[in-house]
Design an enzyme around this catalytic site. Sequence first.
Site, mmCIF file in Angstrom:
data_model
loop_
_atom_site.group_PDB
_atom_site.id
_atom_site.type_symbol
_atom_site.label_atom_id
_atom_site.label_comp_id
_atom_site.label_asym_id
_atom_site.label_seq_id
_atom_site.Cartn_x
_atom_site.Cartn_y
_atom_site.Cartn_z
ATOM 1 N N HIS A 209 0.802 -1.221 0.000
ATOM 2 C CA HIS A 209 0.000 0.000 0.000
ATOM 3 C C HIS A 209 0.838 1.276 0.000
ATOM 4 O O HIS A 209 0.315 2.349 -0.273
ATOM 5 C CB HIS A 209 -0.934 0.027 1.214
ATOM 6 N N ARG A 210 2.126 1.171 0.293
ATOM 7 C CA ARG A 210 2.939 2.378 0.402
ATOM 8 C C ARG A 210 3.205 2.978 -0.978
ATOM 9 O O ARG A 210 3.450 2.252 -1.940
ATOM 10 C CB ARG A 210 4.248 2.091 1.129
#
Length: 364
Positions: A209-210
């Site tokens: 998700h980063r």
Amino acid sequence: MRIVIVAGARPNFMKIAPIIHVLQDRIAAGIDFSFRLVHTGQHYDTLMSTTFFDELHIPKPDVNLGCGGGTQAEQTAAIMVAFERELLAHPADLVLVVGDVTSTMACSIVAKKMHAKVAHVEAGIRSFDLTMPEEINRMVTDSITDYFFTTSSVATNNLLHNGVAPQAIHFVGNVMIDTLLKQQPNFRKPFFFDAYGLQPKSYFVLTLHRPSNVDSESHLQETLKEILANTHGLPIIFPIHPRTEKLVTSLELDASQLKIVTPLGYLEFNYLVQNAKAVITDSGGITEETTIMKVPCLTLRDSTERPETVSIGTNELVGTEPKSIQEPLSRLFAGNWKKGGVPELWDGNAAVRIVAVLEQLIAS
């Protein structure tokens, strides 16, 4: 003592649950506590918030501030404005914040400006990577916190190094693990487990998700190609945010082994993790859970705010260069992954220790 407990995003809910349960027990025993639960709405879809309240038996929030969406700055501002109104209407002696999300920082600032004390659960953790929004949130929150609850001696030492008075720091352990150990008997098989023919220790769980991993189409494609090429054809279960899913489905991948699923509730997700051969992630919290469940974990980051999961646990910091995935996966399949141990005080009783400190504050 009038306490406001703040939750805003998915990682917060696992952290507030055990604290709320212990507070409820102490209130029933006649201790002078009252608490109000404020959900900022930072995560606002059902799978990212409401489901967790139901599964973890957290009472319905007294208010949802509805501050989802927008940029970091827009969301911070919206939370601060809404939380100020909330505290004006419902004054508190103590605002308890957890973790390192935008809500943590925003509500801490408002609380201090309105002369309420701030308690920070998971204080002192640091990645020393100022490109991470969470690191800014941690640093700002800890700079104005009154009572620091730490998960490890590393976090305690970070605070001491920054000049925090020792008597303000309380090493209590990890509330995430309180929830994990309590809920472990309740883990449940996701609906797709049998349909995909999954077998224990014969599949991977992937979470990304980063921005450093998912915002560049070329980088994401190379990362996924390396994962697919080095996981021996085993299924890879990828619970994915809709924004990332659109990008993944547009990539040129031979990815029949990649099983994209919607975000899962807590009990289903941790069933998957517990039975996985390994987890590949860029999350911090998941590395704590894999450490307790003795599941190998590869973290696709260059730094971690939870170094004890590497030095003691089953986690390994792989980095963000796609080719760096090859070597640790080779060791995993060769049976050479470290066994790992359990960090000190990650025993399921962190919330009891936190509330005991709060009781001392009432008595002092």
